[in-house]
Design a protein around this motif. Structure first.
Motif, PDB file in Angstrom:
ATOM      1  N   ARG A 120       0.863  -1.179   0.000  1.00 55.43           N
ATOM      2  CA  ARG A 120       0.000   0.000   0.000  1.00 55.43           C
ATOM      3  C   ARG A 120       0.899   1.228   0.000  1.00 55.43           C
ATOM      4  O   ARG A 120       1.849   1.301   0.772  1.00 55.43           O
ATOM      5  CB  ARG A 120      -0.882   0.032   1.248  1.00 55.43           C
ATOM      6  CG  ARG A 120      -1.999  -0.951   1.251  1.00 55.43           C
ATOM      7  CD  ARG A 120      -2.873  -0.735   2.509  1.00 55.43           C
ATOM      8  NE  ARG A 120      -3.901  -1.723   2.601  1.00 55.43           N
ATOM      9  CZ  ARG A 120      -3.778  -2.887   3.237  1.00 55.43           C
ATOM     10  NH1 ARG A 120      -2.661  -3.191   3.843  1.00 55.43           N
ATOM     11  NH2 ARG A 120      -4.769  -3.743   3.264  1.00 55.43           N
ATOM     12  N   LEU A 121       0.569   2.184  -0.857  1.00 48.88           N
ATOM     13  CA  LEU A 121       1.352   3.413  -0.961  1.00 48.88           C
ATOM     14  C   LEU A 121       0.453   4.625  -0.835  1.00 48.88           C
ATOM     15  O   LEU A 121      -0.554   4.740  -1.541  1.00 48.88           O
ATOM     16  CB  LEU A 121       2.072   3.477  -2.318  1.00 48.88           C
ATOM     17  CG  LEU A 121       3.058   2.358  -2.637  1.00 48.88           C
ATOM     18  CD1 LEU A 121       3.607   2.521  -4.051  1.00 48.88           C
ATOM     19  CD2 LEU A 121       4.187   2.337  -1.625  1.00 48.88           C
ATOM     20  N   GLY A 122       0.823   5.553   0.046  1.00 49.50           N
ATOM     21  CA  GLY A 122       0.104   6.808   0.175  1.00 49.50           C
ATOM     22  C   GLY A 122       0.498   7.773  -0.933  1.00 49.50           C
ATOM     23  O   GLY A 122       1.639   7.785  -1.383  1.00 49.50           O
ATOM     24  N   ASN A 123      -0.464   8.575  -1.392  1.00 45.23           N
ATOM     25  CA  ASN A 123      -0.233   9.559  -2.450  1.00 45.23           C
ATOM     26  C   ASN A 123      -1.030  10.814  -2.113  1.00 45.23           C
ATOM     27  O   ASN A 123      -2.210  10.726  -1.795  1.00 45.23           O
ATOM     28  CB  ASN A 123      -0.693   8.979  -3.797  1.00 45.23           C
ATOM     29  CG  ASN A 123      -0.417   9.880  -4.972  1.00 45.23           C
ATOM     30  OD1 ASN A 123      -0.182  11.076  -4.834  1.00 45.23           O
ATOM     31  ND2 ASN A 123      -0.462   9.309  -6.158  1.00 45.23           N
ATOM     32  N   ASP A 124      -0.375  11.961  -2.182  1.00 37.61           N
ATOM     33  CA  ASP A 124      -1.095  13.206  -1.919  1.00 37.61           C
ATOM     34  C   ASP A 124      -1.133  14.135  -3.133  1.00 37.61           C
ATOM     35  O   ASP A 124      -1.544  15.276  -3.030  1.00 37.61           O
ATOM     36  CB  ASP A 124      -0.515  13.945  -0.714  1.00 37.61           C
ATOM     37  CG  ASP A 124       0.920  14.403  -0.935  1.00 37.61           C
ATOM     38  OD1 ASP A 124       1.509  14.098  -1.991  1.00 37.61           O
ATOM     39  OD2 ASP A 124       1.457  15.078  -0.037  1.00 37.61           O
ATOM     40  N   ASN A 125      -0.739  13.631  -4.284  1.00 35.54           N
ATOM     41  CA  ASN A 125      -0.743  14.433  -5.500  1.00 35.54           C
ATOM     42  C   ASN A 125      -2.093  14.238  -6.197  1.00 35.54           C
ATOM     43  O   ASN A 125      -2.326  13.233  -6.862  1.00 35.54           O
ATOM     44  CB  ASN A 125       0.410  14.018  -6.410  1.00 35.54           C
ATOM     45  CG  ASN A 125       0.497  14.856  -7.653  1.00 35.54           C
ATOM     46  OD1 ASN A 125      -0.508  15.156  -8.293  1.00 35.54           O
ATOM     47  ND2 ASN A 125       1.702  15.233  -8.013  1.00 35.54           N
ATOM     48  N   GLU A 126      -2.979  15.221  -6.022  1.00 40.20           N
ATOM     49  CA  GLU A 126      -4.333  15.099  -6.572  1.00 40.20           C
ATOM     50  C   GLU A 126      -4.349  14.965  -8.096  1.00 40.20           C
ATOM     51  O   GLU A 126      -5.218  14.301  -8.653  1.00 40.20           O
ATOM     52  CB  GLU A 126      -5.203  16.272  -6.120  1.00 40.20           C
ATOM     53  CG  GLU A 126      -5.562  16.221  -4.646  1.00 40.20           C
ATOM     54  CD  GLU A 126      -6.340  14.968  -4.233  1.00 40.20           C
ATOM     55  OE1 GLU A 126      -7.164  14.456  -5.028  1.00 40.20           O
ATOM     56  OE2 GLU A 126      -6.128  14.502  -3.101  1.00 40.20           O
ATOM     57  N   ASP A 127      -3.381  15.575  -8.778  1.00 40.94           N
ATOM     58  CA  ASP A 127      -3.321  15.445 -10.239  1.00 40.94           C
ATOM     59  C   ASP A 127      -3.022  14.012 -10.653  1.00 40.94           C
ATOM     60  O   ASP A 127      -3.658  13.472 -11.564  1.00 40.94           O
ATOM     61  CB  ASP A 127      -2.273  16.393 -10.832  1.00 40.94           C
ATOM     62  CG  ASP A 127      -2.669  17.853 -10.716  1.00 40.94           C
ATOM     63  OD1 ASP A 127      -3.883  18.148 -10.588  1.00 40.94           O
ATOM     64  OD2 ASP A 127      -1.764  18.707 -10.746  1.00 40.94           O
ATOM     65  N   SER A 128      -2.052  13.373  -9.993  1.00 45.05           N
ATOM     66  CA  SER A 128      -1.728  11.992 -10.362  1.00 45.05           C
ATOM     67  C   SER A 128      -2.845  11.036  -9.939  1.00 45.05           C
ATOM     68  O   SER A 128      -3.134  10.075 -10.658  1.00 45.05           O
ATOM     69  CB  SER A 128      -0.375  11.555  -9.792  1.00 45.05           C
ATOM     70  OG  SER A 128      -0.425  11.375  -8.406  1.00 45.05           O
ATOM     71  N   ASP A 180      -5.694   3.711   4.563  1.00 45.34           N
ATOM     72  CA  ASP A 180      -7.049   3.169   4.630  1.00 45.34           C
ATOM     73  C   ASP A 180      -7.990   3.847   3.632  1.00 45.34           C
ATOM     74  O   ASP A 180      -9.203   3.714   3.727  1.00 45.34           O
ATOM     75  CB  ASP A 180      -7.605   3.255   6.050  1.00 45.34           C
ATOM     76  CG  ASP A 180      -7.631   4.675   6.593  1.00 45.34           C
ATOM     77  OD1 ASP A 180      -7.252   5.614   5.862  1.00 45.34           O
ATOM     78  OD2 ASP A 180      -8.025   4.844   7.760  1.00 45.34           O
ATOM     79  N   ASP A 181      -7.428   4.548   2.638  1.00 43.40           N
ATOM     80  CA  ASP A 181      -8.234   5.218   1.616  1.00 43.40           C
ATOM     81  C   ASP A 181      -7.735   4.836   0.215  1.00 43.40           C
ATOM     82  O   ASP A 181      -7.201   5.667  -0.518  1.00 43.40           O
ATOM     83  CB  ASP A 181      -8.171   6.734   1.824  1.00 43.40           C
ATOM     84  CG  ASP A 181      -9.161   7.484   0.949  1.00 43.40           C
ATOM     85  OD1 ASP A 181     -10.014   6.838   0.286  1.00 43.40           O
ATOM     86  OD2 ASP A 181      -9.085   8.727   0.918  1.00 43.40           O
ATOM     87  N   PRO A 182      -7.908   3.551  -0.181  1.00 40.45           N
ATOM     88  CA  PRO A 182      -7.435   3.099  -1.486  1.00 40.45           C
ATOM     89  C   PRO A 182      -8.263   3.675  -2.631  1.00 40.45           C
ATOM     90  O   PRO A 182      -9.469   3.883  -2.486  1.00 40.45           O
ATOM     91  CB  PRO A 182      -7.580   1.581  -1.424  1.00 40.45           C
ATOM     92  CG  PRO A 182      -8.667   1.357  -0.431  1.00 40.45           C
ATOM     93  CD  PRO A 182      -8.570   2.483   0.571  1.00 40.45           C
ATOM     94  N   PHE A 183      -7.583   3.950  -3.750  1.00 43.34           N
ATOM     95  CA  PHE A 183      -8.321   4.413  -4.930  1.00 43.34           C
ATOM     96  C   PHE A 183      -8.018   3.594  -6.180  1.00 43.34           C
ATOM     97  O   PHE A 183      -8.753   3.676  -7.150  1.00 43.34           O
ATOM     98  CB  PHE A 183      -8.085   5.908  -5.186  1.00 43.34           C
ATOM     99  CG  PHE A 183      -6.674   6.270  -5.580  1.00 43.34           C
ATOM    100  CD1 PHE A 183      -6.288   6.256  -6.919  1.00 43.34           C
ATOM    101  CD2 PHE A 183      -5.750   6.646  -4.626  1.00 43.34           C
ATOM    102  CE1 PHE A 183      -4.989   6.598  -7.286  1.00 43.34           C
ATOM    103  CE2 PHE A 183      -4.460   7.002  -4.977  1.00 43.34           C
ATOM    104  CZ  PHE A 183      -4.072   6.970  -6.315  1.00 43.34           C
TER     105      PHE A 183
END
Length: 137
Positions: A74-82, A125-128
């Motif tokens: 699981r990897l966190g991402n905070d780049n809304e564009d990506s 805990d917020d997969p997309f």
């Protein structure tokens, strides 16, 4: 991506399991792993992520787990564009392509075991999107 190095094991994390960490010239590299994953395997995967220049400098969480018998990262991402790009284009996204390559590299560290990557918004805990192992990529 920034090159990082090393490992050290400690306990901790907000219910994400034990933590591997290493201070580097670029900051602290960390990755959690659950009780479903052997420490030695987690260490190999963490080391390989560092060798592959995975960007730990983002201070977003990473976690190695086993879900329904499959090794998952699981990897966190905070780049809304990506995030929007992955949601809109799925397997056509450059982010997804990169993740297939990362999954292949990590699979090699895991003795050829398939590795799926679950992309999450900031928190684990917020997969997309899930990048499902494809041996051919």
């Amino acid at each position: 991506m920034t090159l990082l190095a090393g490992t050290l094991v400690s306990c901790g994390g907000p219910d994400w399991g034990a933590e591997l960490k290493k201070d580097t010239n670029f900051g602290r590299a960390t990755m959690f792993y659950t009780e479903n994953v052997d420490q030695a395997l987690a260490q190999k995967v963490f080391d390989r992520m560092i060798e592959a220049n995975y960007n730990f400098a983002s201070n977003l969480p990473e976690q190695l787990d086993r879900i329904d018998g499959r090794l998952t990262l699981r990897l966190g991402n905070d780049n809304e564009d990506s995030i929007a790009e992955v949601i809109a284009t799925g397997e056509e996204s450059g982010v997804t392509s990169y993740m297939h390559g990362l999954a292949y590299v990590l699979s090699q560290a895991a003795g050829g075991e398939p590795v799926d990557i679950i992309l999450c918004r900031e928190s684990l805990d917020d997969p997309f999107y899930t990048v499902v192992w494809d041996e051919g990529k």
